[in-house]
Design an enzyme around this catalytic site. Structure first.
Site, PDB file in Angstrom:
ATOM      1  N   GLU A  16      22.591 -19.050  71.494  1.00 51.77           N
ATOM      2  CA  GLU A  16      23.647 -19.813  70.798  1.00 51.77           C
ATOM      3  C   GLU A  16      24.654 -20.387  71.800  1.00 51.77           C
ATOM      4  O   GLU A  16      25.864 -20.219  71.678  1.00 51.77           O
ATOM      5  CB  GLU A  16      24.357 -18.948  69.755  1.00 51.77           C
ATOM      6  CG  GLU A  16      23.484 -18.605  68.556  1.00 51.77           C
ATOM      7  CD  GLU A  16      24.278 -18.064  67.378  1.00 51.77           C
ATOM      8  OE1 GLU A  16      25.500 -18.276  67.332  1.00 51.77           O
ATOM      9  OE2 GLU A  16      23.661 -17.440  66.502  1.00 51.77           O
TER      10      GLU A  16
ATOM     11  N   ASP B 247      17.904 -12.498  71.031  1.00 49.39           N
ATOM     12  CA  ASP B 247      18.389 -12.041  69.732  1.00 49.39           C
ATOM     13  C   ASP B 247      17.208 -12.184  68.778  1.00 49.39           C
ATOM     14  O   ASP B 247      16.901 -13.276  68.315  1.00 49.39           O
ATOM     15  CB  ASP B 247      19.579 -12.892  69.286  1.00 49.39           C
ATOM     16  CG  ASP B 247      20.130 -12.459  67.938  1.00 49.39           C
ATOM     17  OD1 ASP B 247      19.511 -11.590  67.289  1.00 49.39           O
ATOM     18  OD2 ASP B 247      21.171 -13.000  67.518  1.00 49.39           O
TER      19      ASP B 247
ATOM     20  N   ASN C  12      16.873 -10.740  65.849  1.00 49.56           N
ATOM     21  CA  ASN C  12      17.260 -10.575  64.442  1.00 49.56           C
ATOM     22  C   ASN C  12      16.338  -9.582  63.733  1.00 49.56           C
ATOM     23  O   ASN C  12      15.967  -9.769  62.576  1.00 49.56           O
ATOM     24  CB  ASN C  12      17.243 -11.930  63.716  1.00 49.56           C
ATOM     25  CG  ASN C  12      18.512 -12.716  63.958  1.00 49.56           C
ATOM     26  OD1 ASN C  12      19.615 -12.199  63.815  1.00 49.56           O
ATOM     27  ND2 ASN C  12      18.365 -13.964  64.361  1.00 49.56           N
TER      28      ASN C  12
END
Length: 711
Positions: free
Chosen positions: A337, A484, A486
Site C-alpha cells: 500500500e 500482507d 490477509n
C-alpha cells in the site's frame, strides 16, 4: 592593473586547476587562488543531445542560455555581448528615469573564451569549444568554465518537520554522487522573522549566514526539541570526488513541530541499532496504509475511530514511517500500500540516505502498489519478474491446470479476474559472495474477509510463478516471500504455504458462499515454508479485529532465523559482568566470614561463661521454686482432704434430713389416703342408709296408699 591581471589569469595553464594550492610555489598559489575565486560558468553538454546550456551570473542576474551544440562559438559569444550591452542599457535608462544625469551609451563588451592560455577560435563548434577548465571573459569579468559539473537537478525539503524525526531531503544529482556531496544544516534564529524561502529575497550573502545558525552536517538531520518553532535551511554542495558544483540552499516551508514523543517502535529499535553482519540478513515487511484508504469514512469511523484526524494525515504518518523503517537497519524491506508519490518523493529519498535502493510495482488502475528496498552495500538487483496475478492466470501456460479448475465456476473466475493484485519479484545478488542469489517476493492479497477462495487461487498462481522464476533465472536461490496475505494462521493460504497442500474440503473454498464455491486440492510448488516470525498475536489491530495477517516466509532448508548478534553479545557481557561481580562478592564474603568467625569465637567463649553463671543461678532458682511448689502441693492436699471430709459429713446430714422429710411426706400421704378412704366409706354408708330410709318411706307410703285404695 586589473585588466592586465585578468588577462594573465586567462592565460594560466589548465593544469593549475587540477593542482592543490598547498603544493604550488607562492606566486602560482596566489594566482590559482585568484582563479578559484572566479565566478563559475556551468556548461551542460551531453553527446547525442542537440542543445547545450550555459549558466552564469552577469550584472547581478542569472543567465541561462540554450544553444545548439554545432553552432559556431563566435555566434554565442556575440549573443552574450549583446545581452551584456542590453543589460547595461536598461540599467542606465533606469538611472535616467530617476533624474540622474545621462550617461554615454555602453560600448560593446569584449567576450572571449580561453583554453590552456590560448583564445578559442570563433569557428569552433560549441560542443568542442566549451571545455572544462576554460575561462570565459565578459568585459572585465572572468568565469571559470565547468563542463558537466556536479549539479542538483532535484532538491526539496519535506513539507512536515517533527522534532526527533529524521529530515531526509529529496535530492537528485547530475554528474555527481550523493555520497560525495556536502551538507550543512542551519536553524532560523529567533530574530529572523522573514518568511521568504529564497536566499535572494532574504538578502543573504553566500558564505555569510544572516539570521541562521549552523546546527549540523550530513545528508539526514534530526531536529531536536530546541528547534521547535524554527525553520531549517540546508546548503548542499554537489560533488563528484574532487569536483564540486554550485551550492544550492533549501529553506523549509514550515517550522519544526513537536513530535509524538516516545513511539512503540522505539523499543524495537533497541534490538536493531546496528546492521546485521554478513551472512545474516534482516528483513522487514510492512503495510504502511495508502493515503487513499486512510482518508475514507470506513477508516475514520470504523477501522481507526481511536485515531485523531491529524494522525491519519499523510505528512504526519510519513515522518513516523520513515523513522521506524530507518531504525530497523534492515537489508531488505518489503512494503505494501505504497502511494506512487510517497515512493518517489518521500520513501525513496529517505531510505536512499540510509543506504537502500528500491523498486516499485503499481497496481493496475490504482494509485498504490508494492515497494521492495534492498541495501546497496550488500545486494545488487539482477532482474525483476513482476506480474499481475489475474493476468498471469489467464495468459501464462504454466497456470493452465489451475485455470481449468477455476473455470468450473464462472462466478469465482470473474471475481478473481477483476482483482488487480500484483506480485513483485526481485532477484538479488549477494555482493559479498558473487554468484549467490536470493529471490525476494512481495505481495498484498485480496482483502475481503470472505475472500479466502480468491486468496487461495492468488497464492497458487504466486507460488507457481516464483518456482518458475527461480528455476529459470536463479536455480537454487532461496526464497524470501513477504507481504500482507490477509490470511490468519488457520486459513487455507497459510496451510498451503506451511504444509504445501490444501485439501478440497477446506472451508475457505466456500468462504464466499455456495455460488462461488470451487473445491479442489491445491498443491504448492515449494516444500513447506517457514514463517520467520512464527505466528504473532497480531500484525493488524483495528476497530473490531486484531490478528496475524502479515508474514515473512522462508525456506527452512536454505535459511534459518537467528538470534540477533547484538542480543547474544549483550547477554554474554551481562553474564561476564555478573560472574566478575559474583567473584568479587565471594572474596569479600570470605574476608567478612573470617572476621565473623573470630568474633564468633570470642562471643562463644563469653557466652559459655555467661551460660555457666546463668545455669548456677537457674539451679538455685529452680530449687527454690521446687520447694515452694512442694509446700504448695502439700497445702493443696490437706485442703483437699478437709474439704472431702466436710463434704462427706454434709452429705450424711443431708441424707438424714432427706430421709426424715421423705418419711414425713409418706406419713402425710398415708394419713391423707386413709382419711380419703374413711370419708369415702362413710359417704357410702350414709348413702346406703339414706337409700334404705327412702325405700322404707316409699314402701310405707305405698302401703298407706294401697290401704286407702282398698278401703
Amino acid at each position: 592593473m586589473f585588466n592586465h591581471l585578468s588577462a594573465a589569469l586567462a592565460l594560466l595553464p589548465r593544469r593549475l586547476l587540477s593542482s592543490s594550492p598547498r603544493t604550488l610555489p607562492g606566486a602560482r598559489r596566489r594566482l590559482l587562488l585568484l582563479l578559484l575565486r572566479m565566478e563559475p560558468a556551468a556548461v551542460r553538454c551531453l553527446p547525442g543531445e542537440p542543445k547545450l546550456t550555459i549558466s552564469f551570473r552577469l550584472d547581478g542576474s542569472h543567465r541561462h542560455m540554450l544553444r545548439d551544440q554545432d553552432e559556431p562559438l563566435g555566434t554565442l559569444l556575440t549573443r552574450i555581448s549583446h545581452n551584456f550591452v542590453k543589460g547595461r542599457g536598461k540599467a542606465k535608462k533606469c538611472k535616467k528615469n530617476k533624474g540622474q544625469p545621462p550617461v554615454e551609451a555602453p560600448e560593446p563588451a569584449v567576450v572571449k573564451l580561453f583554453y590552456d592560455g590560448d583564445e578559442v577560435a570563433h569557428t569552433v563548434p560549441n560542443s568542442e569549444a566549451w571545455r572544462d577548465g576554460a575561462v570565459l571573459q565578459v568585459g572585465d569579468v572572468k568565469y571559470s568554465v565547468q563542463r558537466n559539473a556536479p549539479a542538483l537537478i532535484t532538491a526539496e525539503l519535506p513539507g512536515s518537520l517533527l522534532a526527533g524525526f529524521p529530515v531526509c531531503p529529496r535530492l537528485e544529482v547530475e554528474f555527481g554522487n550523493l555520497q560525495d556531496c556536502e551538507f550543512i544544516w542551519f536553524k532560523e534564529e529567533a530574530s529572523n522573522t522573514n518568511t521568504d524561502t529564497s536566499s535572494e529575497a532574504t538578502g543573504e550573502v553566500p558564505g555569510q549566514e544572516v539570521g541562521w545558525t549552523e546546527i549540523g552536517c550530513g545528508r539526514v538531520h534530526v531536529p531536536s526539541n530546541q528547534d521547535i518553532g524554527y525553520r531549517l535551511k540546508l546548503r548542499c554542495t554537489p560533488r563528484d570526488g574532487g569536483r564540486s558544483g554550485s551550492p544550492k540552499e533549501l529553506v523549509s516551508v514550515g517550522a519544526v513541530e513537536a513530535g509524538p514523543g516516545v513511539c512503540t517502535f522505539d523499543n524495537r529499535h533497541a534490538y536493531t541499532v546496528k546492521e546485521a553482519e554478513w551472512p545474516s540478513v534482516r528483513v522487514v515487511s510492512y503495510n504502511i496504509l495508502a493515503d487513499i484508504y486512510a482518508q475514507t469514512e470506513l477508516s475514520k469511523n470504523v477501522l481507526y475511530p481511536y485515531c485523531a484526524p491529524y494522525a491519519l494525515q499523510l505528512d504526519y504518518r510519513q515522518n513516523l514511517i520513515k523513522k521506524e523503517l530507518a531504525g530497523y537497519n534492515a537489508d531488505i524491506v518489503c512494503l505494501q500500500e505504497v502511494d506512487k508519490v510517497v515512493f518517489t518523493d518521500s520513501l525513496t529519498p529517505a531510505l536512499d540516505a540510509f543506504g537502500l535502493d528500491g523498486v516499485f510495482r503499481v497496481k493496475e488502475k490504482q494509485h498504490e502498489g508494492l515497494a521492495t528496498y534492498y541495501r546497496r552495500s550488500k545486494f545488487q538487483l539482477l532482474s525483476r519478474h513482476d506480474i499481475m496475478l489475474s493476468e498471469a492466470l489467464t495468459s501464462d501456460p504454466i497456470h493452465s491446470a489451475l485455470l481449468e479448475k477455476v473455470s468450473a465456476n464462472s462466478a469465482l473466475k470473474d471475481k478473481i479476474l477483476m482483482r488487480s493484485t500484483a506480485l513483485q519479484v526481485s532477484v538479488l545478488e549477494d555482493l559479498n559472495k558473487p554468484g549467490r542469489k536470493v529471490c525476494v517476493a512481495n505481495t498484498h492479497l485480496y482483502w475481503h474477509p470472505k475472500g479466502g477462495n480468491v486468496r487461495l487461487v492468488q497464492m497458487g498462481v504466486a507460488l507457481k510463478h516464483l518456482s518458475h522464476v527461480i528455476n529459470e533465472v536463479a536455480p537454487g536461490a532461496p526464497l524470501v516471500f513477504c507481504g500482507d496475505f490477509n490470511s490468519t494462521p488457520n486459513s487455507g493460504v497459510f496451510q498451503l504455504v506451511s504444509e504445501a497442500v490444501v485439501p478440497q474440503q477446506h472451508p475457505d473454498w466456500s468462504s464466499s458462499g455456495p455460488e462461488e464455491s470451487c473445491s479442489m486440492e491445491l498443491l504448492s510448488t515449494f516444500p513447506p515454508l517457514l514463517s520467520a516470525c512464527s505466528q504473532p498475536a497480531y500484525t493488524n489491530y483495528v476497530g473490531g479485529f486484531h490478528g496475524c495477517l502479515d508474514y515473512i516466509f522462508i525456506q527452512p532448508d536454505s535459511m534459518q532465523v537467528l538470534i540477533l548478534v547484538i542480543q547474544v553479545l549483550i547477554l554474554v557481557l551481562i553474564l561476564v559482568l555478573i560472574l566478575v561481580l559474583m567473584l568479587v562478592l565471594i572474596l569479600v564474603l570470605i574476608l567478612v566470614l573470617m572476621l565473623v568467625l573470630i568474633l564468633v569465637l570470642i562471643l562463644v567463649l563469653m557466652l559459655v561463661l555467661i551460660l555457666v553463671l546463668m545455669l548456677l543461678i537457674l539451679v538455685h532458682i529452680l530449687i527454690h521454686i521446687l520447694v515452694l511448689i512442694l509446700v504448695h502441693i502439700l497445702v493443696l492436699i490437706l485442703v483437699h482432704i478437709l474439704v472431702h471430709i466436710l463434704v462427706q459429713i454434709l452429705v450424711h446430714i443431708l441424707v438424714q434430713i432427706l430421709v426424715h422429710i421423705v418419711v414425713l411426706i409418706l406419713v402425710h400421704i398415708l394419713v391423707h389416703i386413709l382419711v380419703q378412704i374413711l370419708v369415702h366409706i362413710l359417704v357410702q354408708i350414709l348413702v346406703h342408709i339414706v337409700v334404705l330410709i327412702l325405700v322404707h318411706i316409699l314402701v310405707h307410703i305405698l302401703v298407706h296408699i294401697w290401704s286407702i285404695y282398698w278401703s
